[in-house]
Design a protein around this motif. Structure first.
Motif, PDB file in Angstrom:
ATOM      1  N   PRO A   1       0.837  -1.203   0.000  1.00 33.68           N
ATOM      2  CA  PRO A   1       0.000   0.000   0.000  1.00 33.68           C
ATOM      3  C   PRO A   1       0.872   1.254   0.000  1.00 33.68           C
ATOM      4  O   PRO A   1       1.960   1.275   0.588  1.00 33.68           O
ATOM      5  CB  PRO A   1      -0.795  -0.111   1.308  1.00 33.68           C
ATOM      6  N   GLN A   2       0.390   2.309  -0.643  1.00 31.33           N
ATOM      7  CA  GLN A   2       1.175   3.535  -0.735  1.00 31.33           C
ATOM      8  C   GLN A   2       0.261   4.756  -0.722  1.00 31.33           C
ATOM      9  O   GLN A   2      -0.761   4.784  -1.396  1.00 31.33           O
ATOM     10  CB  GLN A   2       2.005   3.531  -2.024  1.00 31.33           C
ATOM     11  N   GLY A   3       0.663   5.757   0.085  1.00 33.55           N
ATOM     12  CA  GLY A   3      -0.060   7.020   0.115  1.00 33.55           C
ATOM     13  C   GLY A   3       0.674   8.045  -0.720  1.00 33.55           C
ATOM     14  O   GLY A   3       0.744   7.953  -1.944  1.00 33.55           O
ATOM     15  N   GLY A   4       1.295   9.023  -0.050  1.00 35.34           N
ATOM     16  CA  GLY A   4       2.023  10.060  -0.774  1.00 35.34           C
ATOM     17  C   GLY A   4       3.456   9.692  -1.094  1.00 35.34           C
ATOM     18  O   GLY A   4       4.184  10.479  -1.701  1.00 35.34           O
ATOM     19  N   ASN A   5       3.891   8.492  -0.679  1.00 34.76           N
ATOM     20  CA  ASN A   5       5.278   8.036  -0.868  1.00 34.76           C
ATOM     21  C   ASN A   5       6.274   9.028  -0.277  1.00 34.76           C
ATOM     22  O   ASN A   5       7.345   9.251  -0.831  1.00 34.76           O
ATOM     23  CB  ASN A   5       5.592   7.821  -2.346  1.00 34.76           C
ATOM     24  N   SER A   6       5.906   9.620   0.852  1.00 39.36           N
ATOM     25  CA  SER A   6       6.788  10.581   1.513  1.00 39.36           C
ATOM     26  C   SER A   6       7.329  10.052   2.831  1.00 39.36           C
ATOM     27  O   SER A   6       7.860  10.803   3.637  1.00 39.36           O
ATOM     28  CB  SER A   6       6.038  11.902   1.748  1.00 39.36           C
ATOM     29  N   GLY A   7       7.190   8.741   3.050  1.00 42.00           N
ATOM     30  CA  GLY A   7       7.666   8.146   4.284  1.00 42.00           C
ATOM     31  C   GLY A   7       9.179   8.116   4.372  1.00 42.00           C
ATOM     32  O   GLY A   7       9.888   8.219   3.370  1.00 42.00           O
ATOM     33  N   MET A   8       9.677   7.960   5.587  1.00 41.29           N
ATOM     34  CA  MET A   8      11.114   8.023   5.855  1.00 41.29           C
ATOM     35  C   MET A   8      11.752   6.659   6.095  1.00 41.29           C
ATOM     36  O   MET A   8      12.951   6.580   6.316  1.00 41.29           O
ATOM     37  CB  MET A   8      11.362   8.889   7.091  1.00 41.29           C
TER      38      MET A   8
END
Length: 482
Positions: free
Chosen positions: A70-77
């Motif tokens: 699953p992926q949202g904004g792909n802004s994870g660290m």
């Protein structure tokens, strides 16, 4: 026809050409994490437009045995939304699910889809003279589903808590395609486990968040933002206690950063400048807020807070933002630290927490220990002093090769930092999640009983291991990789 081709054709039939694609130009941008550490491959990119489509697609994946990332904004660290290199996994984007279903000002709550961008939610709430009390530097790309899945923090945790505290209800699709519907918020509900809390922070390994009901607060009537120069981080701790005594619940944010971080941001942002004259080893960014009926009280509290701090020699210099533009400029300096540090060169970033009272001591002791053990490195800690969350970056020696250094010495640096955190009774992940970056470290340092419980829950809800495999949940020790 291969099994993969059959899966692709069924996916296109289910979601349409807009809802499922294998076009490299459309898929490739989402195969690398924000930090650029991980790049994977995927069968394709699924973009359902509703919970019903999401559930149907998950059932299709379950039937074919296709793992889902699953992926949202792909802004994870932490690399938690990036597929592996096998090419056997499928990306599931929630970005098309971006509806704000209902915003109720009387109930002070909003129900929205998982793909809603945080900044969009802020703007929608503001239009109704309300606000959502969680913000962070990536608000322009981070999605509500991603924030819930990682239990995100940000700069307002001091007063309002993490994302967990903002979630009143949740809707999620489970590994078998069934829909867990707990969107209706109840103040009291004693029907067993609080299952929505189990899904929050699970990083898509237990279920795919599709919608949530979130709490709102009345809009801010007045805010006062101060930038303060300090000699040490220990002095910042004393100033924090003073500010809490004077401002009470008006104190919403208290961020600290060393001179190195400020210098990096000023070099990174073309129009940025230091808020204070002179040199200061440490800086603090302080925000007080109040509702429309407390505007005078907020200003008075801010002026009193700083005046008494000067009298008590708790700070070296300070300035109150003269207007909203200057206040935003102060916050831009803080929010730009991560990209500014990244632009300098290779570094190992650690999102850690220790007991609030021990944060200053940790930074004072850990930085010289790291630099002594790994000559040529530079250790800088900054972050949310009020909740004990330290962003502890270790910059590589001059001339280090990006990618190579992180994969070699950088890993030893992180293990050493995590050992120091463990000695302080802290956590190796404060707000960015575990993802794949810290999964093995969690397995090394985590409590065996807690890890066994996590594995049991994962096995019960996702027995075939199709939801975000390789993330968050460490393998059992007898199967762990080095």
């Amino acid at each position: 026809m291969s099994d993969t081709q059959a899966f692709i054709e069924e996916a296109v039939s289910l979601l349409g050409s807009r809802g499922f694609t294998t076009d490299p130009e459309l898929v490739t941008p989402w195969l690398t994490d924000w930090r650029g550490r991980y790049t994977g491959k995927a069968i394709g990119l699924a973009s359902p437009s509703s919970t019903e489509e999401t559930a149907a697609f998950v059932r299709l994946c379950a039937r074919h045995g296709v793992p889902i990332v699953p992926q949202g904004g792909n802004s994870g660290m932490s690399g938690g939304a990036t597929p592996d290199e096998s090419g056997a996994q499928v990306l599931l984007s929630l970005r098309r699910m971006d509806a704000i279903r209902e915003l109720d000002t009387r109930a002070r709550q909003v129900t929205c889809d998982a793909g809603v961008i945080l900044q969009t939610l802020h703007e929608a709430a503001a239009a109704e003279r309300m606000r959502f009390p969680l913000t962070l530097g990536g608000k322009g790309s981070a999605t509500i589903g991603g924030l819930i899945s990682t239990n995100a923090g940000g700069t307002q945790v001091l007063r309002h808590g993490t994302m967990r505290a903002q979630v009143l209800g949740i809707e999620a699709v489970l590994a078998d395609g069934s829909v867990f519907d707990a969107l209706t918020p109840l103040k009291k509900d004693n029907r067993g486990f609080d299952l929505k809390q189990m899904l929050i922070g699970s990083e898509g390994t237990l279920g795919i968040v599709t919608s949530a009901t979130l709490r709102l607060l009345p809009e801010i009537g007045e805010r006062m933002v101060a930038w303060v120069g300090l000699p040490t981080i220990g002095a910042a701790r004393e100033l924090l206690l003073h500010c809490g005594d004077v401002a009470g619940d008006m104190l919403e944010g208290f961020e600290v950063l060393p001179a190195h971080c400020l210098e990096a941001v000023i070099a990174h942002l073309p129009d940025a400048r230091a808020p204070l004259a002179g040199n200061h080893a440490w800086h603090a960014l302080i925000e007080l807020v109040g509702t429309a009926d407390a505007e005078d009280a907020v200003r008075a509290a801010a002026e009193k807070m700083l005046a008494e701090a000067f009298e008590k020699d708790l700070l070296e210099d300070a300035v109150l933002a003269a207007n909203e533009a200057q206040a935003d400029a102060f916050w831009l300096l803080r929010d730009s630290i991560a990209p500014a540090e990244r632009a300098i060169g290779p570094a190992m970033q650690h999102d850690i927490s220790v007991p609030v009272a021990a944060m200053a001591k940790f930074v004072e002791e850990a930085s010289p220990q790291v630099e002594a053990k790994f000559p040529g490195t530079r250790a800088v800690g900054f972050g949310h002093l009020g909740d004990g969350n330290i962003h502890f970056h270790v910059l590589a020696p001059a001339g280090a090769s990006r990618g190579e250094w992180e994969a070699d010495e950088g890993k030893r640096v992180s293990a050493f930092v995590h050992d120091l955190v463990d000695d302080f009774g802290g956590s190796i992940s404060a707000e960015h999640g575990i993802g794949q970056v810290k999964r093995d470290e969690l397995g090394r340092l985590g409590d065996p009983v807690a890890l066994a419980m996590m594995r049991s829950v994962k096995q019960a809800l996702d027995p075939d291991g199709l939801l975000n495999p390789g993330k968050l949940v460490p393998l059992a020790k007898d199967h762990a990789t080095a």
